[in-house]
Structures are given as structure tokens and as C-alpha cells.
Design an enzyme around this catalytic site. Structure first.
Site, mmCIF file in Angstrom:
data_model
loop_
_atom_site.group_PDB
_atom_site.id
_atom_site.type_symbol
_atom_site.label_atom_id
_atom_site.label_comp_id
_atom_site.label_asym_id
_atom_site.label_seq_id
_atom_site.Cartn_x
_atom_site.Cartn_y
_atom_site.Cartn_z
ATOM 1 N N HIS A 376 -2.370 -0.888 -2.108
ATOM 2 C CA HIS A 376 -0.951 -0.911 -1.748
ATOM 3 C C HIS A 376 -0.528 -2.108 -0.922
ATOM 4 O O HIS A 376 0.649 -2.229 -0.584
ATOM 5 C CB HIS A 376 -0.564 0.355 -0.981
ATOM 6 N N LYS A 567 14.190 0.817 5.929
ATOM 7 C CA LYS A 567 12.764 0.775 5.603
ATOM 8 C C LYS A 567 12.029 0.693 6.929
ATOM 9 O O LYS A 567 12.650 0.494 7.967
ATOM 10 C CB LYS A 567 12.442 -0.436 4.724
ATOM 11 N N ARG A 568 10.695 0.850 6.924
ATOM 12 C CA ARG A 568 9.957 0.670 8.166
ATOM 13 C C ARG A 568 10.273 -0.704 8.760
ATOM 14 O O ARG A 568 10.526 -1.662 8.021
ATOM 15 C CB ARG A 568 8.453 0.807 7.903
ATOM 16 N N LYS A 573 9.007 -7.583 6.503
ATOM 17 C CA LYS A 573 10.210 -7.119 5.808
ATOM 18 C C LYS A 573 11.457 -7.880 6.272
ATOM 19 O O LYS A 573 12.517 -7.788 5.674
ATOM 20 C CB LYS A 573 10.390 -5.613 6.008
ATOM 21 N N THR A 675 10.009 0.436 -2.976
ATOM 22 C CA THR A 675 10.536 1.501 -3.838
ATOM 23 C C THR A 675 11.969 1.849 -3.478
ATOM 24 O O THR A 675 12.707 2.365 -4.317
ATOM 25 C CB THR A 675 9.679 2.785 -3.749
ATOM 26 N N LYS A 679 15.453 2.959 -5.733
ATOM 27 C CA LYS A 679 16.368 4.082 -5.471
ATOM 28 C C LYS A 679 17.808 3.568 -5.363
ATOM 29 O O LYS A 679 18.739 4.172 -5.892
ATOM 30 C CB LYS A 679 15.969 4.801 -4.181
HETATM 31 C C1 LIG Z 1 11.566 5.083 -0.436
HETATM 32 C C2 LIG Z 1 11.344 5.238 1.012
HETATM 33 C C3 LIG Z 1 10.674 4.270 1.746
HETATM 34 C C4 LIG Z 1 10.171 2.971 1.130
HETATM 35 O O1 LIG Z 1 11.123 1.968 1.393
HETATM 36 P P1 LIG Z 1 10.811 0.414 1.136
HETATM 37 O O2 LIG Z 1 12.136 -0.227 1.376
HETATM 38 O O3 LIG Z 1 10.370 0.284 -0.276
HETATM 39 O O4 LIG Z 1 9.783 0.021 2.124
HETATM 40 C C5 LIG Z 1 10.502 4.450 3.106
HETATM 41 N N1 LIG Z 1 10.963 5.559 3.717
HETATM 42 C C6 LIG Z 1 11.632 6.512 3.052
HETATM 43 C C7 LIG Z 1 12.140 7.699 3.795
HETATM 44 C C8 LIG Z 1 11.825 6.395 1.677
HETATM 45 O O5 LIG Z 1 12.464 7.371 1.015
#
Ligand SMILES: *Cc1c(COP(=O)(O)O)cnc(C)c1O
Length: 835
Positions: A376, A567-568, A573, A675, A679
Site C-alpha cells: 500500500h 484525508k489523513r 498529501k 480512494t 468517491k
Molecule cells: C476514503 C476514505 C479515506 C481515504 O482518503 P484518501 O484521500 O484517499 O487518503 C480516508 N478516510 C475516510 C473516512 C475515507 O472514507
């Protein structure tokens, strides 16, 4: 399982057969009232909607359970091959709404409750998120389970039932404060405890040679301190297909004799207190995303999951296959979600040899034909290594086996490259040095028949970098499986308005086959559809604005462009790049440079690992910048900045439908896939993004004209490092120079002198690994293009429709179909219809 049952148990087969439960509104209402009054014992004085939620959850659960039983029966009868998804994280979020969607009972439940004056949404909102994961990796595991059940594949998830999930994030004076997430406090209606399948996991002790009765020399692991693993099963329904798969989560419990030893020594209270040590193993999720920190308890968790799950699988196998393990490899497959569960490799060897009497060669054949590993990340700080001395002390027998695996595999390397000692040192599973370490990724690669990355670019970079030597040795092991997101939760459930509009336009087949949304592109030129599309987005923005108002007290105007990065929080990032742009916009307004302005609301959310100093400082900076801008009367609606607290699955379910612009701005080559980018795309957001991870594939699908690409690509980033000169870049760009000057002047920290210096120093350093300022000009120019584009509402709606239309590839149904066709090779199993 095959033994003849006696006495009352003999009746179980008949007892389990019941008439199927009706799903019409009147029946649901009756069941709901029954649970509320009798099972939960509540009455007219009930003061918490939580019990209304529980009554509905129990009503839904019954209907899940009967399909669950049917699925289990069919899997047993069909003697099918199984896969097991081993993951330290499953970020499930809420279950009620998703279960009703997949069972097709949302409308009936809504009607049933409405007649009682109860509002379904209020009940759904009372559910606590199951936050058993950090971010992308854990949510991917949850999306995968949904797709496996929807594709009717016999896949079981194995994970840990953490007592405390991902911490709750509070913002206090702009700073992150972590609060424990005791998500099980009010009970969990979505799990069924199965103590009858308890396993025993060993730690400590030593290896001992002994003679078996048939005269072989064998090894046993003795003087161990044992912990019990008690399974809790969670039902995973497929989309309207009668399948309900299982996620089995393990809880640690103390053994009885554990206490007794201490008790005999006369220290009863101490012995009871010692139970904690055992139960601590599953107490808390480690909140580090993409970084590891060598803690003993974490290794205990990893081995606990691997050992309990493998023993469970082997016990079921033994009960059904009296003739041993000959067919085991062709009937079972283990998918390792990153290296976290990779103790499964030596543990399967140990169980097959020490517990089931197989020789090394047969055990290795089985292990190496059943293990598959998903990588990953390429970030060096995230690559798991455990000190050899820790293994020796905690898992001595496992260390023996790792050494033996390494010795045999290095013989293969030496045979292929005779005399290449440097290569042997490089490829060894054991890293030499002051503290020798076990390289878990190398262990996983050496033992697995499949190794995959999670997006095209990431998989290619793996074979060129981290796993280059291994790729030369075993090219056929390596493959790509681009990530996805389930369109059930991430479109049908979270965006009912857009779902209805899509279904009105192209029918409802898209929910189980997202490639169908491509048919929307035929309608993207239809003015009436664009108008309705725009109006749906606007209503979703109102819903998001209401959430922001209640969570942060900030008023957002839905007429503005909603620009979102959730995101985190991590330096790679580049939330900092986003902040530089925000400060630049603020500076422009203050300079009066606002001709043809597009109003913007920038929303940023995410948790920082509690020990990650820089990430926490980024949160503080975002909050300080937001406060200055939001409180400046000159700014008004031109620019609003929000730090959204406690970002989690249920928050994203409101955020992504209301987003216009999705920020995917990582340093190229660093985000394995991403991911949330997928979404947002499904929900009609446009992306501003670098050529990184799955952004590249999103761009390929939707086309340059519907995507805001900017910045250096991964090769350019690597070339730049040799002569990176951020000061030159800053001096050569007046806009950037002003932004850096504002930061240096303490404009956003007037009463907190110097607090942001570490951030300023990091982005102005020639050693900045994330080359943040290098992409500033390109980012700002592209954001200007975004602002211009947003002013043409009709054209923007068309681009938005085209983004949803081209998101078909990013369904986890496609991802899982690829895992299955190329790695697992399972046959779908259709359960018997309900009685
Ligand atoms: C999809 C998702 C992530 C992943 O987000 P990235 O922007 O791809 O790092 C992180 N936290 C939650 C709650 C998510 O649903």
C-alpha cells in the site's frame, strides 16, 4: 461438524428453520415496536433516540441473520474454494443504512416509522461509526467486503475487534486534541459473539525439539504465555442478492489457568489484574497512518490476528477433510492487506509443521501457494521492520521459521546470481546492523504467489524501486489491482438525490454494475438534465453547509465553489500547498485584485497521528488561517475557510455529495492510489490533482478537458531533487514571495510567536522531500482556471455529469473481479432462496 448430535442439540437443525421474515411496512412496524418495548424495555419516558435506532437495528438484523445462515449452508454444501481477507483495519462506518439499502427495505422501513411519527434519518444518525481503521487502507477493506458479497464470492474478512477505535478529534484553540472512542459502550447490535470458536494464541517461551511417537524429530513451542481469541461475527450483506458474508473480528481474553497460577501463589488480586495484560492486546487501534513505530503491543496484535485466523481456518478444514492437507492450497487463499498481517506466513508454516505434522517442503508448498500480498505504500517510514530481538523474546518459534525461510530463499538468490554478495545483503529478509531487523515486506514477497500494488503508477514504481531485485527474480508474481470504492455506500446510500436522478435518466442497473453510468454521457448535453444535476448538487451543498454550521458555527453560502480536501493529515498529501493557495487568495482580496472573482469555501478535514508533530502543526496553521480570514470583515463571502473536526466515514457521506472540487494534490509518486478521489468523482466533483496514484487513471477515464491537472510528474520530482532550490522559486514568484512573507511576519500567529517556523523551514528547505513550493505556480494557475470554469454553471454541470459518467472503473466490484479472476479464482455461490 460431521459428528452425530445427541440430546437437545439434535433438535438444532429443526430449531434453526423458521418461516422467512416479512419485509413489508406493517411487519417491520410490528417488529420495531416489539423490540423497543420488550427486548429493550423502553416506554413512553424514553429520552434517547439511540433506543429507537437499536429497535430498528434489531429488526434489520433478524433479516440479515436468516440470509447469513442460508449463505453459510450453501458455502458448506458447495464445498467451494474460499478466500480470507486478513486486515488489521476495517473502517466500516455505520451499518444500519447500508444494510437496509442492500436488503432493499429502506422504503418500507421509512414508511413504517413515518406512521409512528419517527424519522428514519434521525435514527440512522444515532449510530456510532465503527472506526476500526485509520484511513484509505481500512476503508478499502470495508469496500472490498461489500463488493465480495455483492459478487457472491465466498470471502471472509478477518480482523481485530478493537475496544477503542480511531480516536475522536476535537479542536481546542486550533489544536488537535485526541479523545478515546469507546464505540462499544452502548453495545453493538451488528455483532454476534461466537465463544464456541475461541482459539488460543501463544507468546513468549521457547522452541523445543522432541521425538514423535513415529520416531520423527519435531519442534514444539513450550513455556508460552497464552491468550484466548474470541470471535465476534459481523454480517456483510451483498446488494439485493440473498448473500450475507462474514467479517470475523477477534477479541483477546485471559485464559483461566493464567489466573490460577497466580492464585495459588496467594496473590488473587494480582492475578485478576494480570488479566488486563492479555485483554490489552485488542484494547486500542494504533492511530498511525502510513508510519510504523516498532511497539511491542502492535506486534502482539499482528500475530494475534494472524494466529487466531489461521487456526480458525485450519480447524474448519480439519473438521471437513479427514484426509489431510492435500487439497488445502487449491481450496484456500489468504490476501494480506499490507504487511500488517504478514506473520501469517511463518504462522501457517508453524501450524502445518508443529501442530499438523507436515514436513517443511509440503508446508512451504501450501504456504507459498495460498499467500497473496498487497503493498500500500512506497514511503520508507511506512515499511514495517521489527527488531530481531523483539521477535526472539515474543515469538521465538516464529523467528526460527523466518530464519529458515530466509536461508532457503537466499540459496535461490545465490544460485541465480553466484557471488553477488551485495545483492544477498540487499535482498535478505533480515536487515543487518546494530539492531538487526526483520523486513516484513520482503518476508511477504518471498512467500507470496502474488504481489500487487494499488494503482498502475504505484505498481510500476514498486517493480522499479522497492521490489526491483524481487521483480528480476520472480517477474510473474507482480501485478496491479487499481483500488476502488463501493458505489452502494459512496453513491446510492450517501447521495439519494443524485441516485434518483441517475436512475431516472439511465435506470437502476448502475448500483450493481457501475460501468452502466457511462450511459449518462449521452445525456450530458441535455440542458434539462444539467439543470436538475445542478439543483441536486445545490441541495447537497445546503446539507453540507448545515453540517458545517452545526459542527463549526461557520456559515457557508451554497452559491460559492465548495473546494474540499479531506484525508489523513500528512506532509506528502500536501495540505500545506492548499494553505499556500488559501493565503494567496486572501492576499489577492486584500490587494483589491478581485475582478471576476469566484466565491470559494475551502474545507479541510483529517486526523493527524498523535505523535506526528508536523501534521499537528499543519492542523494548527489551517485553523489559525481560517480564523483570521473568517473574522476579517473585508473578506465576507469572497473566501471562507473551514477545518472540519473529527473527519470519519459518516462525515464523508455528507461531504462528498456536496463537493464541487476535490483536492488530490500529493507529491507525484507518493500517494499509492487514493480512494477519496474516486468517491468524489462518483458524486460529480471535479478533481484538481497531480499525476499521482489513481488520479492518473481518473484523468485517463474522464479526459483532460474534464480534469484540472497540475504540477510535476513523478519523474520530474525525482530529477528536481538533485538541484531543488525553493529560495530561487520563491524569489522568482512575487505571489509566492508575498505568501511566504505573510507567514514569516507572523500574520497568522500574532500572539504565538514562531510557532509555525518548523513548517516555514520545511517548505523553504532544499531538502523538502515533498517539493511543495515547486508546484505552487502551476497549482495557483490551475486554481484560477477552476474559478473561471465555475462561473459557467452550465458547462461546470456538464463536466460534473461526465465525471460521474466515467467513474465506472472505480467501483470495487471491478477491483474485486480482478482480484478474483487473477489471484483468488473463486466461483460465485448463489445461496438458496429464503424458505
Ligand atoms: C476514503 C476514505 C479515506 C481515504 O482518503 P484518501 O484521500 O484517499 O487518503 C480516508 N478516510 C475516510 C473516512 C475515507 O472514507
Amino acid at each position: 461438524m460431521t459428528a452425530k448430535k445427541k440430546g437437545s442439540l439434535a433438535a438444532a437443525s429443526a430449531l434453526a428453520e423458521l418461516p422467512s421474515l416479512p419485509m413489508d411496512a406493517p411487519s417491520l412496524r410490528t417488529a420495531f415496536r416489539h423490540y423497543f418495548a420488550y427486548n429493550l424495555g423502553r416506554d413512553k419516558y424514553c429520552r434517547s433516540v439511540y433506543y429507537l435506532y437499536l429497535a430498528l437495528a434489531l429488526t434489520v438484523r433478524d433479516r440479515l441473520i436468516e440470509r447469513w445462515k442460508n449463505t453459510r449452508y450453501t458455502h458448506l454444501e458447495s464445498k467451494c474454494k474460499h478466500s480470507y481477507y486478513l486486515s488489521l483495519e476495517f473502517l466500516m462506518g455505520r451499518t444500519l443504512g447500508n444494510a437496509m439499502l442492500n436488503l432493499g427495505m429502506t422504503d418500507a422501513a421509512s414508511i413504517a416509522l413515518h406512521e409512528l411519527g419517527v424519522i428514519l434519518e434521525e435514527l440512522s444518525d444515532a449510530e456510532h461509526d465503527a472506526g476500526l481503521g485509520n484511513g484509505g487502507l481500512g476503508r478499502l477493506a470495508a469496500c472490498f467486503l461489500d463488493s465480495c458479497a455483492t459478487l457472491q464470492l465466498p470471502v471472509m474478512g478477518y480482523g481485530i475487534r478493537y475496544e477503542y477505535g480511531m480516536f475522536r478529534q476535537r479542536i481546542d484553540d486550533g489544536k488537535q486534541v485526541e479523545e478515546p472512542d469507546h464505540w462499544l459502550r452502548e453495545g453493538n447490535p451488528w455483532e454476534v459473539a461466537r465463544p464456541e470458536y475461541t482459539q488460543r494464541v501463544c507468546y513468549g517461551g521457547r522452541s523445543e525439539f522432541y521425538q514423535t511417537c513415529d520416531g520423527r524429530t519435531a519442534v514444539r513451542w513450550v513455556d508460552t504465555k497464552d491468550v484466548l481469541a474470541v470471535p465476534y461475527d459481523v454480517p456483510i450483506p451483498g446488494y439485493r442478492n440473498g448473500t450475507v458474508n462474514t467479517l470475523r473480528l477477534w477479541k483477546a481474553a485471559a485464559t483461566d489457568e493464567f489466573d490460577l497460577g497466580e492464585f495459588n501463589a496467594g496473590s488473587y488480586p494480582e492475578s485478576v489484574a494480570a488479566k488486563n495484560a492479555a485483554e490489552n492486546i485488542t484494547m486500542v487501534l494504533y492511530p498511525n497512518d502510513a508510519s510504523e513505530n516498532g511497539k511491542e503491543l502492535r506486534l502482539r496484535q499482528q500475530y494475534f490476528l494472524a494466529s487466531a485466523s489461521l487456526q480458525d481456518v485450519l480447524a474448519r478444514w480439519k473438521a471437513l477433510h479427514k484426509n489431510g492437507f492435500n487439497d488445502f492450497a487449491s481450496m484456500n487463499c489468504f490476501q494480506l492487506n499490507d504487511t500488517h498481517p504478514s506473520c501469517a506466513v511463518p504462522e501457517l508454516m508453524r501450524l502445518l509443521m508443529d501442530e499438523h505434522g507436515l514436513g517443511w517442503d509440503q508446508a512451504w508448498e501450501i504456504t507459498s501457494e495460498t499467500m497473496a500480498y498487497t503493498n500500500h505504500t512506497l514511503l520508507p517510514e511506512a515499511l514495517e521492520k521489527w527488531p530481531v530481538h523483539l521477535f526472539r523474546q515474543l515469538l521465538p518459534r516464529i523467528l526460527d521459521i523466518i530464519f529458515e525461510i530466509n536461508a532457503r530463499y537466499l540459496r535461490e538468490v545465490a544460485h541465480r546470481w553466484p557471488g553477488d554478495h551485495e545483492r544477498l545483503r540487499r535482498m535478505s529478509i533480515i536487515e543487518e546492523g546494530e539492531t538487526p531487523q526483520v523486513r516484513m515486506a520482503y518476508l511477504a514477497v518471498a512467500a507470496s504467489f502474488s504481489v500487487n500494488g494499488v494503482a498502475e503508477l504505484h505498481s510500476r514504481l514498486l517493480t522499479e524501486g522497492l521490489f526491483r531485485d524481487f521483480y528480476e527474480l520472480w517477474p510473474k508474481k507482480f501485478n496491479n489491482k487499481t483500488n476502488g470504492a463501493t458505489p452502494r455506500r459512496w453513491l446510492a446510500l450517501c447521495n439519494p438525490r443524485l441516485s434518483s436522478l441517475i436512475t431516472d435518466t439511465i435506470g437502476d442497473k448502475w448500483i450493481a454494475d457501475l460501468s452502466e453510468v457511462l450511459r449518462l454521457s449521452d445525456h450530458a448535453g441535455d440542458a434539462a438534465l444539467r439543470e436538475r444535476w445542478h439543483s441536486v448538487k445545490r441541495q447537497n451543498k445546503e446539507r453540507l453547509a448545515a453540517l458545517v454550521k452545526s459542527e463549526c458555527g461557520i456559515t457557508l453560502s451554497p452559491d460559492a465553489l465548495f473546494d474540499v480536501q479531506v484525508k489523513r493529515i500528512h506532509e506528502y498529501k500536501r495540505q500545506l500547498l492548499n494553505v499556500l493557495h488559501i493565503i494567496h487568495l486572501y492576499d489577492r482580496i486584500k490587494r483589491g485584485d478581485t475582478a471576476d472573482w469566484t466565491n470559494r469555501c475551502v474545507l479541510i478535514g483529517g486526523k493527524a497521528a498523535p505523535g506526528y508533530f508536523m501534521a499537528k502543526l499543519i492542523i494548527k496553521l489551517i485553523n489559525n488561517v481560517a480564523k483570521v480570514i473568517n473574522e476579517d470583515d473585508e473578506i465576507g463571502d469572497l473566501l471562507k475557510v473551514v477545518f472540519f473536526p473529527n473527519y470519519r466515514v459518516s462525515a464523508l457521506e455528507v461531504i462528498c455529495p456536496g463537493t464541487d472540487l476535490s483536492e488530490q494534490i500529493s507529491t507525484a509518486g507518493k500517494e499509492a492510489s487514493g480512494t477519496s478521489n474516486m468517491k468524489f468523482m462518483m458524486n460529480g466533483a471535479l478533481t484538481i490533482g497531480t499525476l499521482d496514484g489513481a488520479n492518473i487513471e481518473i484523468l485517463e477515464e474522464v479526459g483532460e478537458e474534464n480534469f484540472f491537472r497540475f504540477g510535476l510528474d513523478s519523474a520530474q520530482v525525482e530529477n528536481l531533487r538533485k538541484h531543488y532550490d525553493p529560495s530561487g522559486t520563491i524569489n522568482g514568484d512575487p505571489d509566492l514571495a508575498r505568501v511566504i512573507q505573510l507567514l514569516k511576519s507572523s500574520y497568522f500567529n500574532m500572539f504565538e510567536p514562531g510557532i509555525f517556523d518548523p513548517l516555514i523551514n520545511s517548505i523553504t528547505s532544499p531538502r523538502d522531500p515533498w517539493v511543495t513550493v515547486a508546484d505552487f505556480r502551476s497549482y495557483v494557475d490551475t486554481q484560477q482556471l477552476v474559478s473561471q470554469s465555475y462561473r459557467d454553471k452550465d458547462r461546470w454541470s456538464q463536466m460534473s455529469i461526465l465525471n460521474t459518467a466515467h467513474s465506472g472503473k472505480f467501483s470495487t466490484d471491478r477491483t474485486i473481479a480482478e482480484y478474483n479472476n487473477e489471484i483468488w479464482k473463486l466461483k460465485p455461490v448463489q445461496p438458496h432462496p429464503i424458505a
